[in-house]
Scaffold this active site. Structure first.
Site, short mmCIF file in Angstrom:
data_model
loop_
_atom_site.label_atom_id
_atom_site.label_comp_id
_atom_site.label_asym_id
_atom_site.label_seq_id
_atom_site.Cartn_x
_atom_site.Cartn_y
_atom_site.Cartn_z
N HIS A 91 58.72 67.44 97.90
CA HIS A 91 57.96 67.87 96.72
C HIS A 91 56.52 68.26 97.06
CE1 HIS A 91 56.09 67.24 92.68
NE2 HIS A 91 57.25 67.65 92.24
N SER A 121 55.73 70.87 88.05
CA SER A 121 55.23 70.53 89.39
C SER A 121 54.80 71.77 90.14
CB SER A 121 56.32 69.81 90.20
OG SER A 121 56.40 68.46 89.88
N ASP A 177 50.46 63.54 95.74
CA ASP A 177 51.89 63.82 95.64
C ASP A 177 52.67 62.92 96.58
OD1 ASP A 177 54.44 65.53 95.40
OD2 ASP A 177 53.03 66.65 94.17
#
Length: 1359
Positions: free
Chosen positions: A353, A539, A126
């Protein structure tokens, strides 16, 4: 394009989470009026068509299956319903923020509390996990949560190959030039310190950088305002004292004070903080490599951030320590040292994220267990695949290094919440390596399916398109809606998020494997200045599923159950809870909602079974089609007849499987089933051994209704039917509607929508259609409604053709749209009311929808004008209805091809770039040179490689553009970006990686295009003609025509006139643009600023060879000079030119040059060009020894030039205006101008030398004398030229500085610097800093010094 597959609330921190959000603009457009996340990217929707028999859907096997239910567990457990609503208690509210009940985690942990992820290791591929974030310090059993933090992209790499030694007082000079004090307690047996530096903003996200810039500008503005106040005070005091003075010196003094004030005000307006530089120092302490960081520039306090105060770090995996840059940024970082200290990786995250994803999977909050991640006992490694330099885009380098790290750490699982569209499913370098990781190293790979829904065929790579990877869709439960999203009224049932991507893939695979909760309030990095944040997207569903699988891994390891991705995948797919009873919804939800407890029961029961997976490849009988993974019939022609398909069924064992013990004895008897025997015909039984087996499927869709149909063929183990489907063959049939009418149209009336409802229509786009005009009318609703409109067409070997819009209706109204289509291909139209839009209203939305097809067909879609004067003939037809032919063609860009001037192959260090197989990755660096004659916006393009990351057999591509000062202006990868560059010469380096040197060798002469935007005023509008001689003769202009259906109309596209061609374009370049042929109908013109039809095509024009100049030799009178005289002139000029060929670095060169000069001077006495060349060579000569003598030499040479010129004659000649028709007079004037320039240059160089001598001398009397000479020389210079121009301005700056007028000097210098005709010169900026420091503006000096590291870095950064 998307890469981060998550969405967040509309906050500053949220923006950071999604810097380059999932898909296009939907992140920004899909935010619900009351729902924080409702940000979606591309659209995809749940199917509403219901055809076909019952499917062996998740949890419901056709035979005995493990205990399961056909629907997910009630999300309302622990809540109370009131008046049909949904209410939360405080505990259930906290549970909804981190949903786990939906996937059975509560039941599983209640039965097995010790199997909470302990023993499971997850690699997070990620944007980089923050090790300082809440819940990510320890596991539930007290072990370290994060075992390693790696920047796989190289975006934080710092070159520390420079080695220095400390002086006697323990100080070193850092790479930035700063003197740094070494902490005496640091052990360094070798006494060698590796130094490097980096602009700290290059390590930060755009959001953090923006916050820091605001904070730092506040402080800077305070200092600048103080300086402005002082400058204004000085000016006012001067005005009072000399208000009526006309003295020249007083005027100049006033101008100086005014210049100071003006400079400070302009500084405030043009302030652009590029961030401070941090110094990095690495050394070996006898045991391990250590790193310390000096952050004084960031702290803004000389007593903070000192190198000696830093607690040294080593590779994170060794001690698991991290640092914080400063209190202001609150940004954590870790360090990793490679290549024996020559490279230091400073690892930061490029978005919140990854931290959010990691928190969902495995966060542990001992004080609030309800906020724990799914597997609080699991451990993590962070593999940063998002490149900070690219905004957070994943790179091939990052992906491959992440796989290497996952294998090296012996990870059990990988979670990857990233992805991109692809033109080929299950194809590419990364896909091959990922499959090897799964098959050989037994790592379970889980990834997001994508956020491009609600249309079908929107799953992205790698999660939704790769056989070895488990793709996860995003589900929202009533509890999540009420708690995490804070909707006014929760839906009665859970559903897939509107934007969650749907299958099938282009080759027929299901696409989505399972679903999991797609939203959570989870930890985020400390620099966001908050502990957790709401995000949603696939996600989030991927780490939810990954955490659930980590629980399985934990349990299977504890109970000694053999761990295999094959077994785990079968367990979770065959026990998933069905979200819908409609077979076609499998394309949306996959096999259903993950159920951890049931999956574990399945794994327990299957522990003695072979670790095998069935791989399917399908071919249509009688057609040489490529290997498919499903059967996908999409179009009216394929549905008009029965088709037969051969299925190759191959058992896949792990690579370490024993031939004798596992492969040879393997044998399974399978009973075949289909979900609809009226459409699908299959054999009844097959016997499968290790070498596989084929069988045929017959599909007869002739009698099915129009719309979407989904079927499955699956095999059941005759001896163990409880196992459920051992393999599945997905069969998707789309039977489109055929349209009629002139023009063809489809009207949908009185469609009723509620929250989350999706209507799909499949239309056979008529051949000849090229665009569509749509009218959407809404009525009968109260609160505002948001709709997602998507269309998709599938083309072979091409990404899906997709159009999308997000529309909000505040009240009943009408909206118009138009978009291009491809004739002859089935079009899916999806209309979806967003899942949370109108959720509190009991009134459905009534929608009327009309779609009308238009088209103009041409005989050549791509038009290429070959550079000649000849036009190109185009034949246009309308096959559907009468259309207005109104061609418009515009050339707005120019593409210039380049070959590399240098190519270099090198084997990369094994520390990060050796594959698990042992193969070494090799890098190919291609160097291109290009020159811009004027400033422009340019974009580099590599046609072979661009726009493909996962579906590319080359591992990585990365480029950067720099100038001669090593300043990097732009960098990019598969998706190049435009960058605005000034006039000058630039270098582009393209970096490509692979382990196959033969492949890289083929790219050594790779063609690259520099695409330059033309300014709008330079756009070239092409003309059209009805005659072939129209462009030459200038008549027969073609404007428009009405096309009658079926009747052709021809016209000519003329080339651009020579006068319209852009300047400075090299022959062989190509002007490119677009051409349109039709116009939208009148009903939609109000909404479309551009009334041209949206269907456009490519048009180009090849730049022809330059005009041959036949006038060069004209006017050379043979009688003016004899051949002998002309020969003597040529010999003389050659000798003079030869003077520049000596570098004068050796004594031999110096003596040879001196001898040549000595021979030329007597031969050509008083010849000014010779003396000017001698002066030029002396100025350029290296002078490391006697600077004083060198300056004296310059003065002497300059005097010789001045003395060689008759200044009176020169002045007289320049004052005369020659007859423009007198060629001889024009040539004489040009010669006089050259002589004037030589005189001015001599005076200029003499002035610089005098100033330098003055700075070297200390005797006051000589200084005073020098001042007189300097001033006299300067006054002579300004008689001939403007001494404030860029060419001579340096001398004016020195003069003003000598006179104490620093403000005026700074103004002249700034004007020189801002002249973009030349690239930045370091000496000018050094002089600027000196002037600023002499004035005493400390804050401005510090600002300029920071910019020096941007403009003139010591070296190019590592790739």
């Amino acid at each position: 394009m998307w890469h981060l597959r998550g969405r967040s609330s509309v906050t500053a921190a949220a923006a950071a989470a999604l810097h380059k959000p999932v898909a296009h603009l939907r992140l920004l457009l899909a935010v619900s009026a009351w729902s924080v996340p409702a940000a979606a990217s591309n659209v995809a929707a749940a199917s509403t068509t219901t055809r076909g028999g019952p499917s062996p859907s998740a949890g419901v096997a056709p035979r005995a299956m493990p205990s399961s239910s056909s629907s997910p567990p009630s999300a309302a457990e622990g809540t109370t319903a009131a008046a049909g609503g949904f209410r939360l208690t405080e505990p259930s509210f906290l549970e909804s923020l981190m949903p786990k009940k939906e996937i059975g985690v509560d039941r599983f942990l209640a039965a097995h509390p010790e199997y909470d992820g302990r023993g499971a290791l997850i690699a997070i591929f990620d944007s980089g996990v923050d090790p300082a974030a809440a819940g990510l310090q320890t596991t539930s059993d007290g072990k370290p949560k994060i075992l390693d933090v790696i920047d796989c992209t190289g975006s934080g790499d710092v070159d520390t190959s420079k080695v220095v030694k400390a002086d006697d007082d323990g100080s070193i000079v850092g790479a930035s030039g700063t003197h740094l004090t070494i902490n005496p307690s640091w052990k360094n047996p070798s006494q060698e310190w590796h130094v490097g530096c980096k602009l700290v903003y290059e390590l930060f996200t755009d959001t953090l950088t923006s916050r820091l810039k605001k904070e730092r500008k506040k402080k800077w503005d305070e200092h600048n305002q103080e300086a402005i106040s002082e400058a204004l005070k000085q000016l006012n005091e001067f005005e009072k004292k000399h208000s009526k003075s006309d003295d020249a010196k007083q005027k100049m003094a006033r101008e100086d004070l005014q210049s100071r004030l003006e400079y400070l005000r302009k500084q405030a307006e043009g302030y652009d903080d590029r961030g401070p530089v941090i110094d990095i120092v690495a050394w070996h302490d006898g045991d391990v490599w250590r790193v310390a960081v000096d952050t004084q520039g960031l702290e803004g306090n000389k007593n903070c951030g000192k190198l000696a105060d830093f607690v040294p770090l080593t590779n994170y995996r060794l001690e698991r320590k991290f640092g914080i840059f400063s209190k202001l940024d609150a940004c954590s970082f870790v360090a990793n040292i490679y290549d024996d200290g020559n490279l230091v990786s400073i690892v930061t995250d490029c978005s919140p994220h990854a931290t959010h994803v990691a928190g969902i999977a495995a966060a542990f909050h001992p004080d609030e267990p309800l906020l724990n991640g799914v597997a609080p006992g699991a451990q993590l490694i962070s593999c940063k695949i998002g490149d900070t330099r690219l905004g957070s885009m994943e790179t091939g380098t990052g992906l491959v290094r992440a796989l290497i790290a996952a294998v090296e750490h012996k990870c059990d699982l990988i979670n990857m919440s990233y992805g991109e569209p692809t033109l080929l499913p299950d194809y590419g370098r990364f896909i091959d390596l990922a499959s090897e990781v799964v098959d050989k190293h037994r790592i379970i790979f889980i990834s997001s399916a994508g956020n491009n829904g609600p249309a079908l065929n929107t799953v992205g790579a790698p999660g939704g398109t790769s056989s070895s990877i488990i793709g996860v869709g995003a589900y929202v439960s009533p509890a999540m809606a009420a708690g995490a999203h804070c909707v006014v009224q929760a839906p009665a049932e859970g559903m897939e998020y509107t934007w969650s991507s749907r299958g099938p893939t282009a080759d027929g695979d299901l696409g989505v494997s399972i679903s999991a909760p797609g939203g959570a309030v989870a930890p985020v990095p400390t620099w966001t200045l908050q502990s957790r944040m709401l995000m949603n997207g696939t996600s989030m569903s991927s780490p939810s599923a990954c955490g659930g699988v980590a629980l399985l891994v934990s349990a299977m390891k504890a109970e000694g159950i053999p761990l295999s991705p094959y077994t785990v995948r079968k367990a979770i797919e065959n026990t998933a809870a069905s979200i819908s009873d409609v077979p076609e919804e499998k394309l949306t939800t996959g096999h259903g909602l993950l159920q951890v407890d049931r999956a574990f029961e399945y794994a327990q029961q299957a522990k003695e079974l072979p670790l095998v997976s069935y791989r399917i490849s399908i071919n249509q009988v009688g057609k040489p089609t490529s290997k498919l993974r499903g059967i996908y019939l999409r179009g009216s022609n394929t549905c008009r007849q029965t088709s037969e398909w051969t299925v190759q069924l191959d058992p896949k064992f792990h690579e370490d499987a024993s031939n004798m013990e596992q492969l040879v004895p393997f044998e399974e008897c399978l009973q075949l089933h289909s979900t609809d025997s009226s459409v699908i015909k299959i054999p009844e039984y097959i016997m499968v051994t290790n070498n596989g087996r084929t069988f045929n499927i017959v599909v007869n869709p002739v009698n099915i209704s129009s719309g979407l149909h989904y079927y499955e063929v699956y095999g059941i183990d005759c001896k163990a039917p409880w196992r459920g489907p051992i393999f599945r063959v997905p069969i998707t049939v789309i039977k489109p509607i055929a349209l009629s009418g002139e023009p063809p149209a489809l009207t949908l009336s009185n469609l009723s929508f509620k929250s989350g409802h999706i209507e799909r229509r499949f239309i056979n786009v008529p051949i000849g259609a090229s665009w569509v005009e749509v009218t959407m009318r809404t009525s009968a609703f109260d609160t505002p409604r948001r709709f997602f409109l998507d269309t998709v067409q599938i083309c072979p070997l091409k990404r899906p053709i997709k159009w999308e819009a997000v529309v909000t209706f505040s009240s009943p109204s009408l909206k118009n749209f138009s978009f291009p289509v491809e004739g002859g291909l089935t079009l899916e139209l999806s209309i979806a009311q967003f899942w949370s839009s109108g959720i509190a209203s009991h009134e459905p939305t009534c929608v009327d929808f009309e779609i009308v097809f238009h088209g103009i067909s041409v005989d050549q879609k791509i038009i290429g004008l070959d550079g000649s004067e000849a036009p190109v003939r185009v034949v246009a037809r309308s096959l559907l209805a009468s259309e207005r032919l109104v061609p418009v063609a515009t050339l707005n860009k120019v593409k210039t091809p380049y070959r590399p001037v240098e190519s270099n192959l090198c084997s990369l260090p094994p520390s990060r770039d050796r594959l698990p197989s042992g193969k070494q990755i090799i890098a190919l660096t291609l160097t291109y040179k290009f020159k811009l004659e004027d400033g422009a916006e340019i974009k580099p393009r590599v046609p072979l490689l661009n726009n493909r990351i996962y579906d590319n057999k080359f591992e990585s591509q990365y480029y950067r553009i720099s100038d001669s000062n090593k300043c990097v202006y732009s960098s990019g990868d598969v998706y190049p970006n435009y960058v605005k560059l000034s006039k000058g010469e630039y270098t582009l380096q393209l970096y490509i990686r692979h382990d196959n040197v033969q492949l890289l060798e083929k790219l050594k002469q790779l063609v690259l295009f520099i695409e330059r935007k033309l300014e709008k005023k330079d756009f070239i509008q092409l003309s059209f003609y009805s005659e072939p001689d129209g462009p030459t003769v200038g008549n027969g202009t073609f404007k428009s025509s009405i096309l009658v259906p079926g009747e052709p109309e021809a016209f000519y596209v003329g080339p651009p006139s020579r006068e319209k061609l852009p300047k400075n374009v090299l022959p062989g370049s190509v002007l490119v643009g677009s051409i349109t042929y039709g116009a939208v109908s009148s009903f939609s013109k109000k909404d479309d600023q551009n009334q041209h039809a949206p269907a456009s095509y490519s048009i180009s024009y090849l730049i022809p060879p330059s005009k041959v100049d036949n006038d060069k030799e004209k006017g050379v009178s043979s009688g003016r000079k004899s051949i002998s005289e002309r020969l003597d002139d040529e010999v003389r000029d050659t000798k003079i030119k030869f003077l520049s060929g000596f570098n004068q670095e050796t004594e031999d060169d110096k003596s040879s040059w001196t001898a040549l000069v000595a021979s030329l001077k007597p031969e050509y006495p008083k010849y000014t060009p010779l003396l000017a060349k001698i002066l030029e060579c002396i100025v350029q000569k290296a002078t490391s020894d006697d600077k004083f003598s060198h300056q004296k030499e310059i003065i002497a040479a300059a005097d010789e030039v001045v003395d060689s010129i008759d200044k009176e004659d020169l002045a007289k000649s320049l004052s005369l205006k020659p007859d423009p028709e007198d060629e001889e007079a024009q040539k004489n004037k040009k010669k006089m101008e050259e002589t004037r320039d030589q005189l001015a240059d001599a005076l200029y160089q003499k002035g610089l030398a005098l100033a330098e001598i003055e700075s070297l001398k200390t005797d006051e009397s000589t200084e005073a004398s020098a001042k007189d000479v300097f001033e006299e020389n300067y006054k002579e210079l300004i008689k001939w030229v403007d001494a404030k121009t860029t060419k001579y301005g340096s001398l004016t700056v020195l003069r003003e500085r000598r006179c104490g007028r620093l403000g005026t000097a700074l103004k002249v210098l700034n004007d020189m610097i801002q002249d973009d005709s030349e690239q930045p010169k370091k000496r000018l900026y050094d002089l600027k800093i000196q002037l600023i420091e002499e004035i005493g503006w400390v804050h401005v000096s510090a600002y300029e010094k920071q910019w020096m590291h941007v403009r003139f870095p010591p070296s190019l950064p590592p790739f």
